[in-house]
Write an enzyme that holds these catalytic residues in place. Structure first.
Site, PDB file in Angstrom:
ATOM      1  CE  LYS A 111      -4.425  -1.765   1.345  1.00 41.03           C
ATOM      2  NZ  LYS A 111      -5.654  -1.654   2.115  1.00 41.03           N
ATOM      3  CE  LYS A 192      -6.588  -8.278  -0.762  1.00 41.57           C
ATOM      4  NZ  LYS A 192      -7.403  -8.047   0.376  1.00 41.57           N
ATOM      5  CE  LYS A 195     -14.301  -4.142   1.532  1.00 49.22           C
ATOM      6  NZ  LYS A 195     -13.419  -3.628   2.545  1.00 49.22           N
TER       7      LYS A 195
END
Ligand code: ATP
Ligand code: LTN
Length: 326
Positions: A111, A192, A195
């Site tokens: 991130k 993966k 969202k």
């Protein structure tokens, strides 16, 4: 009864990866465990959020929690920022964690790579997660595979504090499913399902309409071999579709392989569209009934009150061990 705790970030609509990897377990566990499920809004602000959207997403996730079958009579459901003990315990744990161990977290590495400079909260995110878990003397944490490293860190911190200050925390265990623990993106079966991925067709959200479900599955990346076989290494796309099919329908993957033997991916995809739509329909119906109700707000308020009672007890014990306060 052993205590279960888990959380979901209100960062967007819950997708079938969150559902199959985590929420489905939440519902199964509530019959014979003492369960606490949280909407972790303070985790979501580790990356910038639009305040209006965040408020909306908190209620969206809460309504989805109930829509998939969480029963407020059996489980405590609440919003993280409504119980101030999470932030308080996080600080104490921060003083007992090392920058070295936090730098090794793959979620942080990934991130922070995406942005020019990373907020400090993104770095200390796993400590807030450890505080969530340890605040409730949790025994079991049902999560997807991507959270394995964070659970390990939580255990390390708990053991470290217990060794230094005497028995303070229950050391929790992660609970990961064999199937569904890692649902992959439909457009890129090597990452993966997420969202926050820019391509909406990479995921199926629990609130997607029939047309969106169909389009996402029919477009899903497969391979050129044409045979329906479970082989995640060589056939990640088809294997992901088989996993989703199996977990939603309850049919074993081996039986699905037999059923679709000699048929192309078209037949598999067509039937999968139907299986997913059938599973989402009752969830969406219940969601629409509850999303704008006062009942939802009341459930969250009551949940926070019940959570706070447990949290305060743990905090008092922790402060006492550390010599904090009067
Ligand atoms: P994002 O997708 O934006 O990175 P997230 O969905 O990973 O966020 P959370 O909403 O906090 O983050 O995840 C809720 C739960 O869903 C966690 O237990 C997580 O492990 C699980 N989960 C997330 N993605 C998947 C996936 N693709 N497959 C299985 N479980 C998942
Ligand atoms: N980090 C988790 C969300 C989360 C969580 C928790 C899960 C925050 N606190 C406590 C289990 C227990 C995630 O991103 N999936």
């Amino acid at each position: 009864m052993s205590r279960v705790f888990s959380g979901v970030q209100p960062t967007g609509n819950i997708h079938i990866g969150n559902y199959l990897g985590a929420l489905k377990q939440f519902v199964e566990l509530q019959n014979d465990h003492d369960c606490i499920y949280c909407i972790v809004d303070m985790h979501s602000i580790t990356v910038p959020q639009d305040p209006k959207e965040l408020k909306k997403h908190i209620l969206d996730v809460a309504a989805l929690y109930l829509a998939v079958g969480l029963d407020p009579e059996k489980s405590i459901v609440f919003v993280q920022s409504d119980v101030s003990g999470h932030a308080e315990l996080a600080w104490i744990l921060m003083c007992n964690s090392y920058t070295g161990e936090l730098s090794r977290m793959t979620q942080f590495k990934q991130k922070s790579k995406e942005r020019e400079s990373a907020p400090a909260g993104l770095f200390t995110y796993p400590i807030l997660m450890a505080a969530d878990i340890l605040l409730y003397d949790t025994n079991i944490v049902p999560v997807g595979n991507d959270q394995k490293q964070h659970i390990e860190l939580t255990r390390d911190i708990a053991i470290r504090v217990n060794n230094t200050y005497g028995e303070t925390f229950v050391v929790p265990d992660g609970r990961f499913l064999k199937e569904g623990a890692r649902i992959m993106a439909l457009d890129d079966p090597l990452s993966k399902m997420s969202k926050s991925a820019p391509n909406a067709f990479s995921r199926i959200s629990l609130l997607d309409d029939a047309a969106k479900v169909k389009k996402s599955i029919m477009r899903a990346t497969t391979d050129s071999e044409g045979s329906v076989r479970f082989d995640p290494e060589n056939k990640p796309g088809v294997s992901n579709l088989l996993t989703i099919y199996s977990v939603f329908s309850g049919i074993a993957i081996a039986d699905l392989e037999k059923q679709y033997d000699g048929q192309g991916y078209g037949a598999l995809k067509k039937d999968l569209v139907e299986v997913v739509q059938q599973n989402l329909e009752p969830i969406q119906k219940r969601y629409n009934e509850i999303r704008n109700s006062q009942e939802l707000v009341n459930i969250l308020r009551d949940g926070a009150e019940r959570a706070e009672i447990i949290a305060e007890k743990t905090l008092a014990r922790v402060k006492d061990r550390f010599g904090l306060g009067l």
